[in-house]
Write a protein that holds these residues in place. Structure first.
Motif, PDB file in Angstrom:
ATOM      1  N   THR A  95       0.830  -1.204   0.000  1.00  0.00           N
ATOM      2  CA  THR A  95       0.000   0.000   0.000  1.00  0.00           C
ATOM      3  C   THR A  95       0.869   1.261   0.000  1.00  0.00           C
ATOM      4  O   THR A  95       1.896   1.300   0.682  1.00  0.00           O
ATOM      5  CB  THR A  95      -0.954   0.012   1.208  1.00  0.00           C
TER       6      THR A  95
ATOM      7  N   HIS B 236      -3.674  -4.265  -6.104  1.00  0.00           N
ATOM      8  CA  HIS B 236      -4.759  -3.314  -5.899  1.00  0.00           C
ATOM      9  C   HIS B 236      -4.344  -1.949  -6.438  1.00  0.00           C
ATOM     10  O   HIS B 236      -3.166  -1.600  -6.422  1.00  0.00           O
ATOM     11  CB  HIS B 236      -5.081  -3.140  -4.412  1.00  0.00           C
TER      12      HIS B 236
ATOM     13  N   TYR C 205      -4.758   2.214  -5.949  1.00  0.00           N
ATOM     14  CA  TYR C 205      -5.071   3.262  -4.984  1.00  0.00           C
ATOM     15  C   TYR C 205      -5.137   4.584  -5.735  1.00  0.00           C
ATOM     16  O   TYR C 205      -4.425   4.789  -6.719  1.00  0.00           O
ATOM     17  CB  TYR C 205      -3.987   3.347  -3.908  1.00  0.00           C
TER      18      TYR C 205
ATOM     19  N   LEU D  39      -8.092   3.027  -1.367  1.00  0.00           N
ATOM     20  CA  LEU D  39      -8.184   1.783  -2.135  1.00  0.00           C
ATOM     21  C   LEU D  39      -9.348   1.896  -3.110  1.00  0.00           C
ATOM     22  O   LEU D  39     -10.453   2.294  -2.724  1.00  0.00           O
ATOM     23  CB  LEU D  39      -8.385   0.600  -1.199  1.00  0.00           C
TER      24      LEU D  39
ATOM     25  N   THR E 242     -12.063   0.102  -5.232  1.00  0.00           N
ATOM     26  CA  THR E 242     -12.762  -1.180  -5.300  1.00  0.00           C
ATOM     27  C   THR E 242     -13.875  -1.092  -6.340  1.00  0.00           C
ATOM     28  O   THR E 242     -14.422  -0.017  -6.599  1.00  0.00           O
ATOM     29  CB  THR E 242     -13.373  -1.558  -3.944  1.00  0.00           C
TER      30      THR E 242
END
Length: 73
Positions: free
Chosen positions: A35, A56, A58, A70, A72
């Motif tokens: 992250t 992921h 960001y 984040l 999604t």
């Protein structure tokens, strides 16, 4: 959605515009192994970062290292 640096280079090349590096910043995501929160300070609101460890994305919603959210779906 932003693109990788290699995709940007293959489409636009390195010298297609005098401000090419500045334009690329808005079109290309950066990467981090984990992250980006508490690690990276975004250069601008709306900057994208791809976490290569967690797979992921960001998005920077502010200009401090605590402003990564984040994404999604």
């Amino acid at each position: 959605m932003p693109m990788s640096q290699s995709a940007y280079d293959s489409i636009f090349g390195k010298a297609w515009h005098v401000k090419g590096d500045e334009i690329a910043k808005r079109l290309v995501y950066i990467t981090n192994a984990g992250t980006p929160a508490a690690v990276l300070v975004p250069e601008f609101i709306g900057q994208w970062c791809f976490d290569t460890a967690g797979a992921h994305f960001y998005l920077a919603t502010g200009l401090t290292n605590a402003d990564w959210k984040l994404v999604t779906i």
